[in-house]
Write a protein that holds these residues in place. Structure first.
Motif, PDB file in Angstrom:
ATOM      1  N   ALA A   1     -50.004  -5.912   1.672  1.00 26.59           N
ATOM      2  CA  ALA A   1     -48.628  -6.355   1.466  1.00 26.59           C
ATOM      3  C   ALA A   1     -48.599  -7.874   1.395  1.00 26.59           C
TER       4      ALA A   1
ATOM      5  N   VAL B   1     -45.547 -10.939   1.674  1.00 22.60           N
ATOM      6  CA  VAL B   1     -44.145 -11.245   1.962  1.00 22.60           C
ATOM      7  C   VAL B   1     -43.911 -12.712   1.608  1.00 22.60           C
TER       8      VAL B   1
ATOM      9  N   LEU C   1     -42.506  -2.219   6.372  1.00 24.80           N
ATOM     10  CA  LEU C   1     -42.660  -3.560   5.788  1.00 24.80           C
ATOM     11  C   LEU C   1     -41.296  -4.230   5.620  1.00 24.80           C
ATOM     12  N   GLU C   2     -40.301  -3.478   5.163  1.00 18.77           N
ATOM     13  CA  GLU C   2     -38.962  -4.060   5.002  1.00 18.77           C
ATOM     14  C   GLU C   2     -38.397  -4.500   6.346  1.00 18.77           C
TER      15      GLU C   2
ATOM     16  N   ALA D   1     -40.305  -7.628   7.464  1.00 13.13           N
ATOM     17  CA  ALA D   1     -40.014  -8.800   6.632  1.00 13.13           C
ATOM     18  C   ALA D   1     -38.659  -9.394   6.981  1.00 13.13           C
TER      19      ALA D   1
ATOM     20  N   THR E   1     -40.831  -8.698  -0.873  1.00 19.58           N
ATOM     21  CA  THR E   1     -42.087  -8.055  -0.473  1.00 19.58           C
ATOM     22  C   THR E   1     -42.770  -7.390  -1.661  1.00 19.58           C
TER      23      THR E   1
END
Lengths: 93, 93
Positions: A11, A13, A65-66, A69, A83
């Protein structure tokens, strides 16, 4: 039956100060460049690029991940965050 | 004959510590995430994303961006740097 392989994702960001917010670090770098003869450079802004690897199932990792972030890696009041997620699990043979 | 319009380019410069170099900021963020229950996150590294706009002819701007990226915006001994350049001059009507 074999266990399903653990899936891995890379990932990225990106965190930038919102456009409406003054970026003093960017201003300082731009002023330095102008002194060095780069007067044709403008709108310089400094943000963050954060790389990480996550293990898990895609849907869970996307949601995680969201959350990370927006709640840990950035301040939504001051910053925009974006992202990217790419699976890196090797294909089964 | 009319002057040629000034051409404008959006550039992005990504600066990351080299892989072989310990990233203490990344380690600290990763440890924080682990404490918050995100133990499946690894290899977290924090770098920079720098946006700027340049005016001039493409060949000159490309060369200038490379010079700026490697000599002002990063330390080539410690960091890897990557650049992107996109023309934003409106098409002539």
């Amino acid at each position: 039956m074999a266990d399903a392989p653990v899936r891995e994702f890379d990932a990225v960001v990106f965190v930038m100060l919102r456009r409406a917010i003054l970026d003093p670090q960017g201003r300082a770098v731009q002023a330095t460049l102008a002194r060095l003869g780069h007067g044709n450079v403008g709108d310089l802004r400094v943000g963050k690029r954060i790389e990480l690897r996550l293990r898990g199932e895609r849907a869970e990792v996307e949601a995680q991940l969201e959350r990370i972030a927006t709640s840990v890696l950035s301040n939504p009041v001051m910053e925009d965050v974006r992202t990217e997620l790419t699976e890196v699990t090797p294909a089964p043979t």
